[in-house]
Design a protein around this motif. Sequence first.
Motif, short mmCIF file in Angstrom:
data_model
loop_
_atom_site.label_atom_id
_atom_site.label_comp_id
_atom_site.label_asym_id
_atom_site.label_seq_id
_atom_site.Cartn_x
_atom_site.Cartn_y
_atom_site.Cartn_z
N ALA A 339 0.81 -1.23 0.00
CA ALA A 339 0.00 0.00 0.00
C ALA A 339 0.84 1.27 0.00
O ALA A 339 0.41 2.30 -0.51
CB ALA A 339 -0.94 -0.01 1.21
N ASP A 340 2.04 1.20 0.55
CA ASP A 340 2.87 2.41 0.69
C ASP A 340 4.28 2.13 0.19
O ASP A 340 5.28 2.37 0.88
CB ASP A 340 2.89 2.84 2.15
N GLU A 341 4.39 1.62 -1.04
CA GLU A 341 5.67 1.24 -1.63
C GLU A 341 6.72 2.34 -1.47
O GLU A 341 7.88 2.09 -1.15
CB GLU A 341 5.48 0.94 -3.12
N GLY A 342 6.33 3.57 -1.75
CA GLY A 342 7.30 4.65 -1.83
C GLY A 342 7.91 5.09 -0.52
O GLY A 342 8.93 5.79 -0.51
N ASP A 343 7.32 4.69 0.61
CA ASP A 343 7.82 5.15 1.91
C ASP A 343 9.32 4.93 2.08
O ASP A 343 10.06 5.81 2.50
CB ASP A 343 7.09 4.44 3.05
N ILE A 344 9.76 3.72 1.75
CA ILE A 344 11.15 3.35 2.03
C ILE A 344 12.13 4.19 1.23
O ILE A 344 13.21 4.56 1.71
CB ILE A 344 11.37 1.84 1.79
N PHE A 345 11.75 4.55 -0.01
CA PHE A 345 12.66 5.31 -0.86
C PHE A 345 12.72 6.77 -0.45
O PHE A 345 13.80 7.38 -0.41
CB PHE A 345 12.23 5.17 -2.31
N VAL A 346 11.56 7.32 -0.14
CA VAL A 346 11.52 8.73 0.26
C VAL A 346 12.21 8.91 1.61
O VAL A 346 13.03 9.83 1.79
CB VAL A 346 10.06 9.23 0.32
N VAL A 347 11.92 8.03 2.55
CA VAL A 347 12.55 8.14 3.88
C VAL A 347 14.06 7.89 3.78
O VAL A 347 14.86 8.56 4.45
CB VAL A 347 11.90 7.16 4.87
N ALA A 348 14.46 6.95 2.93
CA ALA A 348 15.90 6.69 2.75
C ALA A 348 16.60 7.94 2.21
O ALA A 348 17.71 8.28 2.65
CB ALA A 348 16.11 5.53 1.80
N LEU A 349 15.96 8.62 1.28
CA LEU A 349 16.54 9.85 0.73
C LEU A 349 16.59 10.94 1.79
O LEU A 349 17.61 11.62 1.97
CB LEU A 349 15.72 10.33 -0.47
N GLU A 350 15.50 11.09 2.52
CA GLU A 350 15.43 12.16 3.52
C GLU A 350 16.43 11.93 4.65
O GLU A 350 17.15 12.85 5.05
CB GLU A 350 14.00 12.25 4.07
N GLU A 351 16.47 10.71 5.15
CA GLU A 351 17.35 10.44 6.29
C GLU A 351 18.81 10.30 5.86
O GLU A 351 19.72 10.59 6.65
CB GLU A 351 16.89 9.18 7.02
#
Length: 523
Positions: A339-351
Amino acid sequence: MHVALALLATLLVSGTNASPLARDDGTLITTSQGSVQGTLVSSSVRQWLGIPYASPPTGTLRFQPPQSAPSRSGTLSATTFGSSCPALLGTEFLELVGMLQQQESVPVDEDCLNLNIWAPATGRPQGGAVLLWVYGGSFQFGTSNTPYYSGQSFVDGFDDIVVVTINYRLNIFGFPNAPQQLINIGLLDIDAAIQWVYTNIAAFGGDPERITIFGESAGAIAVDAYAFSHPEDTTVKGIIAESGTAWFEALGSTDPASFSAANSSWNTVASALGCSTSGDAAQLACVQEVPWQVLLNEVISSGETFSSYADGQTLFSDVSTRSTSGEFLKVPFLVGHNADEGDIFVVALEEGDFNFTIPVATTVLSDALTELLAHCPAEQEAGDRVSAGVPTWRYIFEGVYPDLTDNNPNLRAYHSSEIPLVFGTYNDSTFPYGPTSSEIALSSWMQGAWVAFAQDPVNGLTNYGWPSYGSLPVLYTLAELGNSNNPDGPTYSVAATLDVGCGVVNTLTPLVFQAISLLGGVL
């Protein structure tokens, strides 16, 4: 006669001193290349690790299609994992999912085309259906030597199933983008592994006529691509694509003509290694002679990207047209996404790059990525399969668990988070949280579903209680897994209510691809 009786009596009396008969536990197997010795890892599961399915892709075989594995005169000890293929580690991604240290610690070598098998002990029913797993990792990283990918739970919990996991070449080694060799070699590795399994799996207690290939992310792209590149195949009987499709991959394909440019990724790396930018046979031979560690380090330091492209043999630029026209292998198809595929990529970029997160922005970009990367391609391909008369099932995974997110509030049902539930390996989480009761129950249901599909791709899931995906959008056939209405299993929903955004997703494509380039690629 008297002599024979005397010998028998002697053996009975002095049994403690006689050499014991070797116990046949079914772990010594003869393959096309020779014998392999596995282990009995539990009273009900046999295991073989690191079996070569192709020749070492070294020297002049680097960048070449896989060749048949050589014959052996002795017995191969298949008791430890073989080497993993050289890879680029997406460190922030792997750190967030708790796999960085594990991926860094596996033995790596260019001689990495090997596979692993889990099968029922000989006292259990034999001739089981085969689930063959292809890992993801953007075609940049990944290995079958990953605790989450162990097939032991599958085989221990269910009769009539055998699990195989494979390694295949990655990055420049599997997708060189070289003008002399414009083909996705890594995808050819997967083909070779499938054929090895078809030839040999009966000896391990598997049924070669019931092979289902399944994968996640790049692995899902690979198994779906197999359907388009092998439309008349008779080896594979079912396909499970988790969070990836060939339809999406083709959208971002590079023009092959660009690979001949002096500043292409291939020529940039070759030039830095002293192999020129000529694009001829001498250049290829020069790069083949470079030690693999030196080659990988140059790829890392250059920042160049090597991944799949539409080569016209393993992957096609017109997949969407072929899909709509039914030009694919018409075997039962199970497809879905998180349901939230993109979470891991966006958070990885942000953090990783920004060192901070913006919750609202994180959610908005993540949702856009999810729609384009996974949701709408799954909707498209599921619909096309149904139109072609292919038995099809579709799901959305919605479970969120502290042991998989490290209790990070910015991570929901992110890309790859379903894998521990599919394999029943959630206990291998490196985070200090135990699995929840709902997680355990949902994992049991999902494992049962994947097994039912493999055992009988046409009718297995229907008999399991999961209605096939229908051509009418008002049917309750889309399985929401881990939904709050039923956290222990599926909630069947009307797909049309969840697919409303797919009608306009094409207008977002350029923007999302730009975001993907900033994220360094995701699948």
